[in-house]
Each structure stands twice: as C-alpha cells, then as structure tokens.
Design a protein around this motif. Structure first.
Motif, mmCIF file in Angstrom:
data_model
loop_
_atom_site.group_PDB
_atom_site.id
_atom_site.type_symbol
_atom_site.label_atom_id
_atom_site.label_comp_id
_atom_site.label_asym_id
_atom_site.label_seq_id
_atom_site.Cartn_x
_atom_site.Cartn_y
_atom_site.Cartn_z
ATOM 1 N N VAL A 171 6.422 -59.272 72.804
ATOM 2 C CA VAL A 171 5.205 -58.456 72.746
ATOM 3 C C VAL A 171 4.824 -58.006 74.159
ATOM 4 N N VAL A 172 4.777 -56.697 74.365
ATOM 5 C CA VAL A 172 4.295 -56.141 75.637
ATOM 6 C C VAL A 172 2.833 -55.778 75.426
ATOM 7 N N VAL A 173 2.010 -56.010 76.448
ATOM 8 C CA VAL A 173 0.590 -55.654 76.329
ATOM 9 C C VAL A 173 0.177 -54.909 77.594
ATOM 10 N N SER A 174 -0.423 -53.739 77.423
ATOM 11 C CA SER A 174 -0.939 -53.019 78.594
ATOM 12 C C SER A 174 -2.159 -52.233 78.154
ATOM 13 N N ASN A 175 -2.950 -51.819 79.110
ATOM 14 C CA ASN A 175 -4.084 -50.973 78.751
ATOM 15 C C ASN A 175 -3.591 -49.588 78.321
ATOM 16 N N ARG A 176 -2.765 -48.975 79.144
ATOM 17 C CA ARG A 176 -2.297 -47.604 78.862
ATOM 18 C C ARG A 176 -1.186 -47.637 77.824
ATOM 19 N N GLU A 177 -1.216 -46.704 76.883
ATOM 20 C CA GLU A 177 -0.151 -46.674 75.875
ATOM 21 C C GLU A 177 1.000 -45.784 76.354
ATOM 22 N N PRO A 178 2.219 -46.094 75.898
ATOM 23 C CA PRO A 178 3.354 -45.282 76.350
ATOM 24 C C PRO A 178 3.379 -43.879 75.751
ATOM 25 N N TYR A 179 2.897 -43.752 74.536
ATOM 26 C CA TYR A 179 2.886 -42.449 73.856
ATOM 27 C C TYR A 179 1.493 -42.224 73.270
ATOM 28 N N SER A 180 0.988 -40.995 73.421
ATOM 29 C CA SER A 180 -0.309 -40.654 72.829
ATOM 30 C C SER A 180 -0.115 -39.495 71.877
ATOM 31 N N HIS A 181 -0.862 -39.520 70.803
ATOM 32 C CA HIS A 181 -0.862 -38.368 69.904
ATOM 33 C C HIS A 181 -2.087 -37.513 70.224
ATOM 34 N N THR A 182 -1.847 -36.223 70.266
ATOM 35 C CA THR A 182 -2.931 -35.324 70.672
ATOM 36 C C THR A 182 -3.001 -34.129 69.727
ATOM 37 N N ARG A 183 -4.179 -33.517 69.670
ATOM 38 C CA ARG A 183 -4.338 -32.279 68.886
ATOM 39 C C ARG A 183 -3.629 -31.160 69.633
ATOM 40 N N GLN A 184 -2.791 -30.460 68.945
ATOM 41 C CA GLN A 184 -2.102 -29.325 69.569
ATOM 42 C C GLN A 184 -2.214 -28.155 68.612
ATOM 43 N N GLY A 185 -3.114 -27.221 68.934
ATOM 44 C CA GLY A 185 -3.409 -26.125 68.013
ATOM 45 C C GLY A 185 -4.019 -26.697 66.750
ATOM 46 N N ASN A 186 -3.430 -26.303 65.599
ATOM 47 C CA ASN A 186 -3.954 -26.829 64.333
ATOM 48 C C ASN A 186 -3.295 -28.137 63.932
ATOM 49 N N GLY A 187 -2.288 -28.521 64.671
ATOM 50 C CA GLY A 187 -1.545 -29.720 64.286
ATOM 51 C C GLY A 187 -1.722 -30.858 65.264
ATOM 52 N N VAL A 188 -0.821 -31.831 65.105
ATOM 53 C CA VAL A 188 -0.851 -33.011 65.974
ATOM 54 C C VAL A 188 0.512 -33.136 66.636
ATOM 55 N N GLY A 189 0.518 -33.338 67.945
ATOM 56 C CA GLY A 189 1.774 -33.557 68.670
ATOM 57 C C GLY A 189 1.680 -34.871 69.422
ATOM 58 N N HIS A 235 -4.219 -49.678 74.406
ATOM 59 C CA HIS A 235 -5.395 -48.906 74.006
ATOM 60 C C HIS A 235 -4.968 -47.527 73.497
ATOM 61 N N GLY A 236 -5.400 -47.186 72.304
ATOM 62 C CA GLY A 236 -5.093 -45.863 71.745
ATOM 63 C C GLY A 236 -6.076 -44.853 72.320
ATOM 64 N N SER A 237 -5.591 -44.016 73.272
ATOM 65 C CA SER A 237 -6.521 -43.134 73.978
ATOM 66 C C SER A 237 -6.312 -41.655 73.646
ATOM 67 N N GLY A 238 -5.289 -41.331 72.859
ATOM 68 C CA GLY A 238 -5.052 -39.925 72.503
ATOM 69 C C GLY A 238 -6.067 -39.457 71.464
ATOM 70 N N ASP A 239 -6.412 -38.159 71.500
ATOM 71 C CA ASP A 239 -7.467 -37.702 70.583
ATOM 72 C C ASP A 239 -6.988 -37.599 69.126
#
Ligand code: F6P
Length: 542
Positions: free
Chosen positions: A61-79, A105-109
């Motif tokens: 188990v790795v634990v960090s504050n920053r996540e390696p991948y974030s999901h973000t709103r991109q136009g009408n979709g999610v990237g 921490h999940g920080s992506g919108d």
C-alpha cells in the motif's frame, strides 16, 4: 497527445509457476549478461521479481497526499491527467510494477464521478496495474491540513528559504485528524492481511502512529521527500515531540541525503528521551527501533528515455519551437511548481544579467519557464507568481526578440506526457532551487536527452547536486556566477556537451527508480529481521 509509457502491466496470476520460474531465470540471466557487458541497469522486472520473492502474501500500500492520476472535466466529458509532480511520476512506476493499492487525496474536479462504491479507480486509467483509493477532504480539512500545517508550517520549516512558518493550533489538530483518516483508509484496504505500507512525505508524519495503534504487526516505511532542518530550526515547532513520535512509529524512515538523516537523528536526540545511534542510523524508543536511511530517489529513466526517443516526441518538440517562434534560437527551460523554494526569480535575474554581460546571446537565446500554479491559497505563493511575471515582462521589454518573447512564461499544469517534448527540445535546463530535497526535474531532463545534446545548470542546494556533480553548478544566491554558468553552458563545444551529458545521464540511468525502490523495500525487510536488537551497547543516549 503522446502515448503513455510503453511498459506492460504486471503479469496475471494465471501464469504457471514453472513458467514464472523460467521467466525469472531468463531475466536474471539477461541481467547478469547485461552486467558483464556494460553498466548494470536495474529494471522494472527486477522489482517485480523482488516482490515475488519477498512480498509474497503481503499487500503493498502506497500512501501520499497527491494522487498520481486525476480525473477532470474536459468539455462535456471527463478526461484524466497524469500528474507531473516528481514524486507521483516516480512512485507511479513502482506501483505499476508491484500492483497493490495507492491511497491519496482525490483532488480532480471529476474524481468523484469516476470511482466505484469503495472509492476505487483502476490506474493508470489506460492500462490498469494497481488500484487508486481516493480520500475526500472537505474545504476546511484542505485549508488546515494541506495549506495550513503541511505547507504553511512544515514546508517553510524544512526549507532554507527564509520564509517564516506559521503555527496555528487549529491547523495542527486538523493535520492530526486527517492523518488519522488516511490511516483508517489504509486499514480498510488492508483488512486482516499482512501488509507493507509505504507512506510519503511531510503531509503524513502522524499516520504511522495511528496505523501502529491498531495493527502493531504492519511493516511501515515513510519517505521524507523534503529536507530535514537542523535541530536549532526544528525546535521552534510547537508540536515537535508529537511529530517525531508519529514518525518513529515507522520501521524505516528514508531521506534523500545523509545530511538530512543526520539532522533528523540530531533532532530526535535533542527532543525525545531515546537512544540514538548515529553510527547505525537508528533510534530506539519504548522498545521499538526505527532505522533511518539516506536513499536518493530517482526517476523511471529508461521509460522516460524511450518516450523521449519516439518520433512523435521530436515532432511535438518541433511544433513547440515553431509555435513559440523559437526556430534558429537556443532554448533554455525551467520546469517548476510556482514555489518560493525553486529559485525562479533568481534564475530570471541571472538570465537578465547574462544578456547584459554577454550581448551575443540577445535575440539568440530564449527561455521557457513552465510554472505550475501551486498552493495559491498562501500569500507567499501568490507573491512569487507576481514577482516571476514582473521579471519576465521586464526581460522581454529590455531584450526583445524578433520571433517572439525572450521569456515564455507558461503557467499551466501539464500532463507528464506533454512535458517530455519540452525536455527533449531544450538546449539547456535550469534547476536553481534555493533548497530542495532532491529535485527530479534535473533527472527527468537528463533521462529525456537521448541525443546527448543538452546542458544542466544546477543549484548546489538540491539533493540532486550530490550525484550530478558534472552539471554546471551555480548558486541561486550569486547572480553573476549563475549568469556565467548560463553563458558557459551555452558556449560549450558540441563534443564537450556530449561527453558531459553522457556522464550525467549514465548516473540517472544506472541509479533509477527501481534501484531506489528495491533498496528501500529491501532495507525494510532485512533490517526488520535484525531482532533481538544487536549492538545495543553502541546506541548512545541523545
Ligand atoms: O517536494 C516535495 C513534494 O511533496 C514533492 O514530492 C511533490 O512533487 C510536491 O512536493 C507536491 O506538491 P503539491 O502536492 O503540494 O502540489
């Protein structure tokens, strides 16, 4: 956008054990052949093999504050984006190899929309190899745990940048609560299984203690990715005792360089009743022993090199040159979070000085500064942004260039894959931090220079400078000296550049992220076996 790294995810459990054995043997043979043929390179497969032999049924188990991948709103979709921070890029390579769970921490919108009922999402999103467990922080938690205590208190406390830390009890209490929440998320992931928990950085100094209270049997390591201050500085922290007790609940604490490990031991000796061995790099307290090790982190060098060598990367670099009007111009590059420790204004002032003292570079040299917006809730970060913008404007006014600005300030959070073409097209990279635990930009740049045509101007106050001695070492506190270093780096003959970059690159290729991970995890294993405690007589009172 470029393709992701070209490695494949870890093999599935369906593989027959005899096949596994054959695979392992042939890899070992290949490795030993490679060793005999040239400098050894530890590979991802070596790490996988290490895990097969040593981790066995234990969860990783790795634990960090920053996540390696974030999901973000991109136009009408999610990237999704692959966060470009040095820590997440490096640890992502380890997690891809070992599988397991990463709690962050999940920080992506759009993060909440992409997880399942357990807050899990498979990562990397395009080639799943491990599970990301996202933690949600409320606004107040983020303000007090992340901005307040982590970055308003611990960050300036640990970096020599002459920014006064702010200590607020409410921030500390929230930091403790959030650390407990991270620990609870880890415990949920682990269940009753044996596990090796690998905590990252100054955001999580208390998590090991909370884990230990509930699961004394867990193996826990924490890597402190920033400098550790000397005890005279550390003693101003109002909660110094509790912070150290939290850290000492780990079996192993890692720092990038020996000086920071020594500072830590000296801080423990000055603060707690404990037996501290500077010889063995260990602390013994309340029947527990914590080992302290200096292990300089690195990058997934071969993978970055492979990405840099793709024709698409060269084409993207060419596009950047023409879009920014840089054709026929030498190009310098800086890649940093907009942070006062990174020495960005100092770097620009040195460039300005070079244009004054070496007019031959006017119109023939331009600088791209990628400045990733960071921690803007804190006024010191907003101020450094303003100073940087003002300086860039001043240089552009004083030293105009026909094709476009002399300083291109790109304030944007680039996906790591989009960063690599900048590395490959730059003639020079400037890493001029006032103080930095390691600084992985220096190593990423070298890994991404397979054509050996580059130059690194590097601050002596980075951990990286201990290994990369052949860089153009220049102090950010010495404007004239740094201006001369830029001039020297740009004026070097092609042959000498090649020779210098080859040597520097060799260090980064040889000491890569897999070496670091194996050495660190192996230390947790082998030092943990040393019971009953040996050489107790060598442990001296602090
Ligand atoms: O330098 C310490 C560090 O934790 C890095 O490891 C990481 O890249 C950076 O700071 C993270 O900053 P943040 O998560 O605040 O953007």
């Amino acid at each position: 956008m470029l393709e992701g790294f070209s490695w494949t995810p870890r093999g599935g459990s369906a593989i027959e054990s005899s096949e596994r054995m054959r695979g392992a043997l042939s890899r070992a043979a290949a490795r030993s052949l490679q060793r005999n043929a040239g400098p050894p390179r530890t590979s991802r497969d070596d790490l996988v093999e290490w895990a097969r032999t040593h981790l066995r049924d234990r969860k990783f188990v790795v634990v960090s504050n920053r996540e390696p991948y974030s999901h973000t709103r991109q136009g009408n979709g999610v990237g999704w984006v692959r966060n470009a921070g040095g820590l997440t890029v490096a640890l992502d390579a380890v997690a891809r190899a070992l599988g397991g769970v990463w709690v962050a921490h999940g920080s992506g919108d759009a993060d909440r929309e992409t997880v399942d009922a357990h807050d899990h999402v498979a990562c990397p999103p395009d080639r799943p190899a491990y599970t990301l467990r996202r933690m949600w922080l409320s606004e107040i938690e983020h303000a007090q745990y992340y901005s307040g205590l982590s970055n308003g208190a611990l960050w300036p406390l640990c970096h020599i940048a002459y920014v006064r830390p702010r200590f607020r009890l409410e921030d500390w209490e929230r930091y403790r609560d959030v650390n407990r929440r991270f620990a609870e998320a880890v415990l949920e992931e682990v269940g009753d299984a044996p596990a090796l928990v690998f905590l990252q950085d100054y955001h999580l100094a208390l998590a090991a203690r909370f884990l230990r209270e509930r699961r004394p049997d867990l193996q826990i390591a924490l890597f402190w990715h920033i400098p550790w201050p000397n005890p005279e500085v550390f003693r101003i922290l109002p909660w110094k005792k509790e912070l150290l007790e939290g850290l000492l609940a780990s079996d192993l604490l890692g720092f990038h360089i020996r000086a920071h490990a020594d500072n830590f031991l000296d801080s423990v000796a000055a603060t707690l009743e404990a037996r501290v061995s500077r010889e063995h790099l260990a602390v013994e307290r309340a029947g527990r022993r914590t080992w302290v090790r200096d292990l300089p982190i690195s990058v997934p060098s071969e993978e970055i090199a492979a990405l840099a060598a793709l024709p698409e990367t060269a084409a993207a670099g060419q596009r950047i040159r023409s879009e920014l009007g840089l054709d026929g111009c030498k190009v310098g590059l800086g890649v940093d979070r907009l942070d006062y420790t990174k020495g960005i204004p100092e770097r620009l002032e040195a460039l300005e000085r070079m244009f004054e003292t070496h007019p031959e570079w006017r119109r023939r040299f331009a600088f791209i500064q990628i400045a990733v917006p960071s921690r803007v809730e804190l006024k010191e970060y907003r101020e450094i942004g303003q100073r940087t913008r003002t300086l860039a404007r001043r240089i552009n006014r004083r030293f105009p260039r026909p094709g476009g600005p002399t300083v291109h300030l790109i304030e944007s959070n680039l996906d790591f894959r989009d960063l690599v073409p900048y590395y490959t097209m730059a003639d020079l990279c400037a890493v001029t931090a006032l103080h930095d635990g390691m600084n992985l930009v220096a190593k990423e740049y070298l890994a991404a220079t397979p054509d050996l045509d580059g130059a690194l101007v590097l601050s002596p106050f980075t951990g990286a400078a201990r290994e990369l001695e052949r860089a153009f070492i220049a102090s950010p506190y010495d404007r004239e000296g740094m201006a001369e270093a830029f001039h020297a780096a740009l004026s070097e003959t092609a042959e000498s550049r090649r020779e210098r970059v080859t040597a520097l690159r060799e260090t980064v290729l040889r000491r890569n992220i897999y070496d670091w991970a194996i050495e660190l995890l192996d230390s947790v294993e082998s030092l943990g076996l040393r019971t009953p405690l040996p050489e107790v007589g060598d442990l001296t009172n602090g």
